[in-house]
Design an enzyme around this catalytic site. Structure first.
Site, mmCIF file in Angstrom:
data_model
loop_
_atom_site.group_PDB
_atom_site.id
_atom_site.type_symbol
_atom_site.label_atom_id
_atom_site.label_comp_id
_atom_site.label_asym_id
_atom_site.label_seq_id
_atom_site.Cartn_x
_atom_site.Cartn_y
_atom_site.Cartn_z
ATOM 1 N N HIS A 35 -2.873 7.909 6.296
ATOM 2 C CA HIS A 35 -3.007 6.587 5.684
ATOM 3 C C HIS A 35 -4.454 6.124 5.919
ATOM 4 O O HIS A 35 -5.079 5.617 5.007
ATOM 5 C CB HIS A 35 -1.985 5.629 6.288
ATOM 6 N N HIS B 244 -9.352 2.060 -0.824
ATOM 7 C CA HIS B 244 -7.943 1.697 -0.690
ATOM 8 C C HIS B 244 -7.498 1.036 -1.992
ATOM 9 O O HIS B 244 -7.674 -0.162 -2.187
ATOM 10 C CB HIS B 244 -7.741 0.760 0.499
ATOM 11 N N CYS C 55 0.802 -1.221 0.000
ATOM 12 C CA CYS C 55 0.000 0.000 0.000
ATOM 13 C C CYS C 55 0.838 1.275 0.000
ATOM 14 O O CYS C 55 0.285 2.371 -0.024
ATOM 15 C CB CYS C 55 -0.918 0.000 1.207
ATOM 16 N N GLU D 196 -1.896 5.317 13.984
ATOM 17 C CA GLU D 196 -1.521 6.525 13.244
ATOM 18 C C GLU D 196 -1.751 7.767 14.104
ATOM 19 O O GLU D 196 -0.936 8.692 14.121
ATOM 20 C CB GLU D 196 -2.322 6.602 11.932
ATOM 21 N N LYS E 184 -9.173 7.954 1.667
ATOM 22 C CA LYS E 184 -9.577 6.572 1.347
ATOM 23 C C LYS E 184 -11.082 6.393 1.559
ATOM 24 O O LYS E 184 -11.686 5.487 0.995
ATOM 25 C CB LYS E 184 -8.826 5.579 2.230
ATOM 26 N N PHE F 137 1.392 -2.931 4.540
ATOM 27 C CA PHE F 137 1.572 -4.251 5.149
ATOM 28 C C PHE F 137 3.051 -4.599 5.048
ATOM 29 O O PHE F 137 3.714 -4.289 4.055
ATOM 30 C CB PHE F 137 0.762 -5.301 4.368
#
Lengths: 81, 402
Positions: free
Chosen positions: B294, B331, B162, B305, B326, B390
């Site tokens: 994110h 995403h 990502c 975050e 997002k 990830f």
């Protein structure tokens, strides 16, 4: 349908040209069939005729007639369907 | 003295539309592109997604080109063309001869690979499609961008799930700063709505069946998206010489790795990436106005975050506007960080901070200003774009107004 008609039909489709413009003497280069497109055509011909075109044959194919010749040779080797 | 890097063009295709004008309008309106998947769900339990609708490849590519273009490559080329055009650069021009193209992708040509696997494993055929390799390889999009735009300098693909698009942007910025190139087309692309990939996401149990509600108490996971985001990066001198108008400056990047868990984010790893971006850009943390988070909407990401922003910014954290786009474009995996960098650049250019859409009530562990549901008019001098992949691969990009 003869081998030649089938081959020409497939090549015409890939080259986006009318089949009448293509004959055994037509050079693949001249109608925009590069090595990648030739591979796609050979895959379809393998399916259509139930044959296997060996890799080493691919390099010697320059004209439509070359393909027809190879296919006939391979069909003969394979024996009657 | 390192060379300054500016953004002179942007291009996007996403669930919010096929152009950046449509993308900007949706962001400003807080309109989400997330909707029912219908047939695109391929029978999985994944009910919603942010799909690029009404996309007709034939409108963009010739019959000759299409057999070699996986959907992820199509998106990359379409967004790349728009980015170049918006920068006032011509495909195949002199500038393209030396330019770089660095394209991030999380998945590669999955559509192509899966069609071949279906043929082999499901239909029990013995032959793969002849073009499976060149069409499906993860670098196909980078190659197609170079071929379609005549970009002849360093061209390659980067992959970090990502964060792929953000790593690509960082790489392009560093190539320009080092003096190796003057122009770099950077971005990310992905087209993950394939049967196998959806089954894999379904199995991981991180995808929401509701919608994407980042930082909310009732958030239920991420929502997959697709598309591409592309940016033209240029040395400030090169842009000046051709009288191009920069949209913003890409001022710095911070990269870190958690070296911890394959899916669980680390507050410490995220905080290090943010701090490094500020240091690289030479930014006082009190001058940061906006953070494009994110913000996946998963239980794990959003509190981590938030905690990392508190850790780095201290008292200033509460003055930051923090939003996750997002919630609107979904995403889009490798494309997401690039779409978000474009959103960040647009926030600076337009003085409009995009909201976190679908916002209900903040989670008790998420206590920042998430710009709920409505865009906010505010001059943005400095903004950050966060991307945490990830595998614990973190990138934070710092963008400054010019």
């Amino acid at each position: 349908m003869t081998t030649e008609t089938t081959v020409i039909e497939l090549i015409a489709r890939e080259a986006k040209r009318p089949p009448e413009e293509i004959n055994a003497d037509t050079s693949l280069d001249a109608i925009g069939i590069d090595s990648l497109k030739a591979i796609v055509i050979l895959a379809e011909l393998e399916d259509a005729f139930g044959i296997e075109v060996p890799n080493e044959m691919v390099a010697s194919i320059k004209k439509v007639g070359d393909i027809v010749g190879k296919i006939d040779e391979l069909r003969l080797k394979k024996g009657p369907a | 003295m390192t060379r300054r890097v500016v953004v002179t063009g942007v291009g996007t295709i996403s669930a919010l539309g096929h152009t950046t004008a449509a993308f900007r309008d949706a962001l400003a309106a807080g309109r989400s592109g997330i909707g029912p998947l219908g047939a695109d769900a391929h029978g999985t339990r994944i009910g919603v997604g942010a799909v690029v609708r009404d996309f007709d490849p034939a409108q963009h590519f010739s019959d000759d080109d299409l057999p070699l273009l996986d959907r992820f490559s199509q998106f990359a080329v379409v967004a790349g063309r728009e980015a170049l055009k918006s920068a006032g650069l011509e495909p195949r021009s002199e500038a393209m001869l030396h330019a770089a193209a660095i394209i991030g992708t999380g998945c590669g040509g999955k559509q192509t690979d899966e069609e071949t696997y279906a043929r082999l494993y499901k239909e029990q055929k013995e032959r793969a499609h002849a073009l499976t390799i060149p069409k499906g390889m993860p670098s196909a999009a980078a190659s197609m961008v170079s071929m379609h735009l005549g970009i002849k300098g360093p061209v390659f693909s980067v992959t970090s799930a990502c964060a792929s698009g953000a790593h690509a942007a960082a790489q392009g910025m560093l190539l320009i700063q080092s003096g190796l190139v003057d122009v770099a087309l950077v971005g990310g692309t992905d087209a993950p709505f394939t049967h196998g990939l959806l089954r894999a996401w379904e199995a991981l149990r991180v995808v929401s069946n509701d919608t994407c509600r980042p930082f909310c108490k009732d958030r239920s996971g991420m929502v997959l998206g697709e598309g591409a985001g592309m940016l033209v990066l240029e040395s400030a001198d090169h842009a000046l010489a051709r009288k191009a108008r920069p949209l913003a400056e890409l001022a710095g990047c911070g990269m870190s790795s958690d070296a911890g868990h394959i899916t669980r984010p680390s507050v410490e790893g995220i905080a290090r990436a943010i701090a490094k971006a500020l240091a690289h850009a030479g930014i006082e943390l009190g001058n940061v106005d906006y953070v494009n988070a994110h913000g996946t909407g998963t239980p794990a990401n959003d509190p981590a975050e938030t905690a990392a922003l508190h850790q780095v910014f201290g008292e200033h954290a509460s003055r930051l506007a923090v939003s996750s786009t997002k919630s609107m474009h979904g995403h889009a995996l490798g494309a997401s960080s690039a779409l978000e960098l474009v959103a960040t650049v647009l926030a600076i250019r337009d003085g409009v901070i995009p909201p976190t859409a679908n916002f209900t009530e903040a989670d008790s562990e998420c206590d920042l200003d998430y710009v709920p549901n409505s865009a906010r008019r505010r001059d943005v001098g400095i903004a950050l774009s966060n991307s945490f992949a990830f595998g614990g691969l973190n990138v934070v990009l710092a963008v400054r107004s010019v």
